[in-house]
Every structure is written in structure tokens, then in C-alpha cells.
Design an enzyme around this catalytic site. Structure first.
Site, PDB file in Angstrom:
ATOM      1  N   ARG A  57       0.803  -1.220   0.000  1.00  0.00           N
ATOM      2  CA  ARG A  57       0.000   0.000   0.000  1.00  0.00           C
ATOM      3  C   ARG A  57       0.837   1.273   0.000  1.00  0.00           C
ATOM      4  O   ARG A  57       0.535   2.220  -0.720  1.00  0.00           O
ATOM      5  CB  ARG A  57      -0.928   0.056   1.230  1.00  0.00           C
ATOM      6  CG  ARG A  57      -2.210  -0.677   1.062  1.00  0.00           C
ATOM      7  CD  ARG A  57      -2.616  -1.268   2.373  1.00  0.00           C
ATOM      8  NE  ARG A  57      -1.610  -2.243   2.757  1.00  0.00           N
ATOM      9  CZ  ARG A  57      -1.636  -3.520   2.387  1.00  0.00           C
ATOM     10  NH1 ARG A  57      -2.627  -3.968   1.688  1.00  0.00           N
ATOM     11  NH2 ARG A  57      -0.662  -4.358   2.715  1.00  0.00           N
ATOM     12  N   THR A  58       1.853   1.316   0.839  1.00  0.00           N
ATOM     13  CA  THR A  58       2.569   2.588   0.985  1.00  0.00           C
ATOM     14  C   THR A  58       3.201   2.987  -0.339  1.00  0.00           C
ATOM     15  O   THR A  58       3.000   4.101  -0.831  1.00  0.00           O
ATOM     16  CB  THR A  58       3.630   2.486   2.109  1.00  0.00           C
ATOM     17  OG1 THR A  58       2.976   2.027   3.291  1.00  0.00           O
ATOM     18  CG2 THR A  58       4.281   3.822   2.373  1.00  0.00           C
ATOM     19  N   LYS A  86      25.068  -4.916  -3.926  1.00  0.00           N
ATOM     20  CA  LYS A  86      26.530  -4.951  -4.111  1.00  0.00           C
ATOM     21  C   LYS A  86      27.242  -4.285  -2.942  1.00  0.00           C
ATOM     22  O   LYS A  86      28.453  -4.150  -2.938  1.00  0.00           O
ATOM     23  CB  LYS A  86      26.919  -4.211  -5.398  1.00  0.00           C
ATOM     24  CG  LYS A  86      26.320  -4.778  -6.660  1.00  0.00           C
ATOM     25  CD  LYS A  86      26.809  -3.944  -7.841  1.00  0.00           C
ATOM     26  CE  LYS A  86      26.082  -4.298  -9.116  1.00  0.00           C
ATOM     27  NZ  LYS A  86      26.283  -3.268 -10.151  1.00  0.00           N
ATOM     28  N   ARG A 107      11.720   3.797   2.903  1.00  0.00           N
ATOM     29  CA  ARG A 107      11.407   2.816   3.959  1.00  0.00           C
ATOM     30  C   ARG A 107      12.675   2.032   4.258  1.00  0.00           C
ATOM     31  O   ARG A 107      13.335   1.532   3.328  1.00  0.00           O
ATOM     32  CB  ARG A 107      10.293   1.868   3.515  1.00  0.00           C
ATOM     33  CG  ARG A 107      10.101   0.735   4.523  1.00  0.00           C
ATOM     34  CD  ARG A 107       8.868  -0.081   4.248  1.00  0.00           C
ATOM     35  NE  ARG A 107       7.667   0.671   4.552  1.00  0.00           N
ATOM     36  CZ  ARG A 107       6.435   0.151   4.486  1.00  0.00           C
ATOM     37  NH1 ARG A 107       6.267  -1.105   4.133  1.00  0.00           N
ATOM     38  NH2 ARG A 107       5.382   0.891   4.782  1.00  0.00           N
ATOM     39  N   HIS A 135       6.140   5.735  11.392  1.00  0.00           N
ATOM     40  CA  HIS A 135       5.507   5.588  10.085  1.00  0.00           C
ATOM     41  C   HIS A 135       4.515   6.759   9.983  1.00  0.00           C
ATOM     42  O   HIS A 135       3.306   6.574  10.058  1.00  0.00           O
ATOM     43  CB  HIS A 135       4.802   4.229  10.006  1.00  0.00           C
ATOM     44  CG  HIS A 135       4.428   3.799   8.620  1.00  0.00           C
ATOM     45  ND1 HIS A 135       4.415   4.662   7.544  1.00  0.00           N
ATOM     46  CD2 HIS A 135       4.017   2.595   8.142  1.00  0.00           C
ATOM     47  CE1 HIS A 135       4.027   4.000   6.461  1.00  0.00           C
ATOM     48  NE2 HIS A 135       3.786   2.745   6.800  1.00  0.00           N
TER      49      HIS A 135
HETATM   50  C1  NCD Z   1       2.844  -1.388   8.031  1.00  0.00           C
HETATM   51  C2  NCD Z   1       4.329  -1.187   8.205  1.00  0.00           C
HETATM   52  O1  NCD Z   1       5.098  -1.302   7.258  1.00  0.00           O
HETATM   53  O2  NCD Z   1       4.700  -0.831   9.323  1.00  0.00           O
HETATM   54  N1  NCD Z   1       2.473  -1.472   6.700  1.00  0.00           N
HETATM   55  C3  NCD Z   1       1.888  -0.374   6.131  1.00  0.00           C
HETATM   56  O3  NCD Z   1       2.572   0.512   5.690  1.00  0.00           O
HETATM   57  N2  NCD Z   1       0.562  -0.301   6.101  1.00  0.00           N
HETATM   58  C4  NCD Z   1       2.220  -2.420   8.875  1.00  0.00           C
HETATM   59  C5  NCD Z   1       2.744  -3.823   8.855  1.00  0.00           C
HETATM   60  O4  NCD Z   1       3.666  -4.173   8.140  1.00  0.00           O
HETATM   61  O5  NCD Z   1       2.196  -4.623   9.630  1.00  0.00           O
END
Ligand code: NCD
Length: 310
Positions: A57-58, A86, A107, A135
Site C-alpha cells: 500500500r505505501t 553490491k 522505507r 511511520h
Molecule cells: C505497516 C508497516 O510497514 O509498518 N504497513 C503499512 O505501511 N501499512 C504495517 C505492517 O507491516 O504490519
């Protein structure tokens, strides 16, 4: 209220209630624009994403949001196919992405990675999940979803269930909620309870009650149940994961004992903690939440990329 032009989004703690309310009203505004008006807001601009951890989703919502603004996206979402494999450092990867894009979305599994990257890059950097604690855009979209569905955030009774130890969305959400007058029930097995030292500042502003079970007395009070996945990948010991997996499952029997208008949220991905049998109920708002994620991220990008919004 801060100016958002060229601003980094590293931590939810950097955003006041006024900032959040401004982002939410801009989200309504941007979402209501005609497609050709929206497509002016990111025209000719490039979003560069770097995902060192999996995402559905993100990443896709950022990409879809950028496309809706008339911009484009480039990026790395499988670090095995990039020079990271690498041995290229995060710093060099960020420096290169900074050359090719107008805004960077990162991320990374380490706490502090986004702050480090934001200091390095000349272009604004958005944290799309760092380590176990931050997040920020997830928290923004969670709050926006609450506001859209419940028409308010103040006064809500919110239960947060599951992996409260390793789930970073929970930490950002608690800091976001600390701007509001809410009551929080934290429900987890003792081994997955919240890390108090990481929510120390938020605890001053929040009414927090901890529980081990989602029993009927708590259930009948909740306006929202925010469910989280047990974060298998963050467990130091796989046997510990085996002991707690499947501890809570939100199903029709739980819904039957809760307020009739309780809303079930989840940042997703959901595993067995939410039964598919409730997906088609009015209470299940996790897909709506994911849809609002795209709208909110579009508004945030529009605010960051433009000195003035239309
Ligand atoms: C979450 C995360 O990456 O922290 N995912 C997200 O972005 N909706 C939640 C998860 O991984 O459980």
C-alpha cells in the site's frame, strides 16, 4: 501551522494538531479537484522511492498519488535488484536519488534512517516506515480515516490490539492521537505490550489503559478497534513468534459483542487477526482506510511540491 513547501516528513512528532488539521482539510480539497486540476500539482515532477523493506500500500499509494498529480515515480522496491545488493550504502543511494527526483520516499529497517537521509538529501524526504517506531504518513491517514468515518476524533474510545511492541504504526498513531482528547485501550499479550520508553511523551497527553484480553466490558466501550499484525520479521526469536501468533482474531462473534457502529481499522497487511467473514460489514473500514491513504499522500505531496496550493 507550518509551511509545508519543501518540508521533510520524518516523524509524526514534528506535526502539531494545527498542522494535521491543515493536512486533512487540504486532503478534502485536493480530493475534490477535477482530474485536470489535480494533474497540475505535480506536473513535470518526479518522486523517487527507495524501499529496503516490503510494501504494497505505501509504495503503490505514493505512486498512484504522484500520478494523480501529473507527476511520475522512479524507484527501488526490491533492494536485491539494486546496487544495495553490491554493498552500496544508504547514504550513496540517497545522494543518487536526490539527483534524479524532486521528493524522496524512504522505507528502511533502522530507527533514525529517515532523519539521517533527510539531513543528507537536498530535496524533501518522506519517511515511509523506519525501524520499529515511525511511520508518520500511516498515522496521518489513520487519523484522517477516523475523522472521515466518525466525523470527529476528540471523545473517541480507541482500542489498539495486537503487536504493540514491534508495530511501528502504533507508535506513530499514539503520538498523532496525543494531539486529541481520546481514551486508548491497549490490548496485547504481556510479551507484546507497548514499549513505554518509546511513548513516554505521548503518555503525558493520553488516557491509556492496558489489557491482556479484549473482554466484553472493554469491547462494549470502543468506537474504533485498530488491529495490527504480529510483526514476525522483528522478533529476535522465532519460537516467541509461534507462542503469540493467532492470539486475537476479530470475527463476527467479536462484532456481535461490540458497539453496533464500531469501526475496525488495520494498517494492513492483515493475516489471521481479522477474519475475512467481516470484510463486507459496515464495520470493516480497512479498505476504505487504504483508499484514504492515497488521497492523503496526494495532498501531502501537493503541499510539499508547491509553494501555494492553487
Ligand atoms: C505497516 C508497516 O510497514 O509498518 N504497513 C503499512 O505501511 N501499512 C504495517 C505492517 O507491516 O504490519
Amino acid at each position: 501551522m507550518g509551511n509545508f513547501f519543501n518540508r521533510d516528513v520524518v516523524s509524526i512528532k514534528d506535526f502539531s494538531r494545527k498542522d494535521l488539521e491543515f493536512i486533512f482539510s487540504c486532503t478534502d480539497r485536493v480530493a475534490s479537484l477535477k482530474p485536470h486540476e489535480k494533474a497540475e500539482l505535480g506536473k513535470g515532477r518526479t518522486l523517487g522511492y527507495i524501499f529496503y523493506e516490503p510494501s504494497t500500500r505505501t509504495r503503490m499509494s505514493f505512486e498512484a498519488a504522484m500520478a494523480s498529480l501529473g507527476g511520475s515515480s522512479i524507484g527501488i522496491f526490491d533492494s536485491k535488484t539494486a546496487s544495495v545488493e553490491k554493498g552500496e550504502s544508504l547514504a550513496d543511494t540517497i545522494r543518487i536519488m536526490d539527483l534524479y527526483s524532486d521528493v524522496i520516499v524512504l522505507r528502511h529497517p533502522l530507527d533514525g534512517s529517515s532523519r539521517f537521509a533527510a539531513e543528507l538529501s537536498k530535496h524533501p524526504l518522506i519517511n515511509a516506515g523506519s525501524g520499529g517506531e515511525e511511520h508518520p504518513t500511516q498515522a496521518m491517514l489513520d487519523l484522517y480515516t477516523m475523522l472521515k468515518v466518525k466525523k470527529r476524533i476528540d471523545g473517541l474510545n480507541i482500542g489498539i490490539v495486537g503487536d504493540l511492541k514491534y508495530g511501528r504504526t502504533v507508535y506513530s498513531l499514539l503520538y498523532g492521537l496525543s494531539n486529541y482528547d481520546v481514551t486508548i485501550h491497549l490490548i496485547s499479550p504481556p510479551t507484546l505490550s507497548i514499549r513505554k520508553e518509546s511513548i513516554y511523551e505521548a503518555m503525558k497527553d493520553l488516557k491509556i489503559i492496558e489489557h491482556e484480553n479484549l473482554d466484553d466490558r472493554i469491547l462494549s466501550d470502543l468506537d474504533i478497534i485498530y488491529v495490527t499484525r504480529i510483526q514476525k520479521e522483528r522478533f529476535p526469536d522465532p519460537q516467541e513468534y509461534e507462542k503469540v501468533k493467532g492470539t486475537y482474531t476479530i470475527d463476527t462473534s467479536i462484532l456481535g459483542r461490540a458497539k453496533s457502529d464500531v469501526s475496525i481499522m488495520h494498517p494492513m497487511p492483515r493475516l489471521e487477526e481479522i477474519s475475512h467473514s467481516i470484510d463486507n460489514t459496515e464495520n470493516a473500514i480497512y479498505f476504505k482506510q487504504a483508499a484514504y491513504g492515497k488521497e492523503l499522500r496526494a495532498a501531502l505531496l501537493a503541499l510539499i511540491l508547491n509553494e501555494r496550493l492553487i
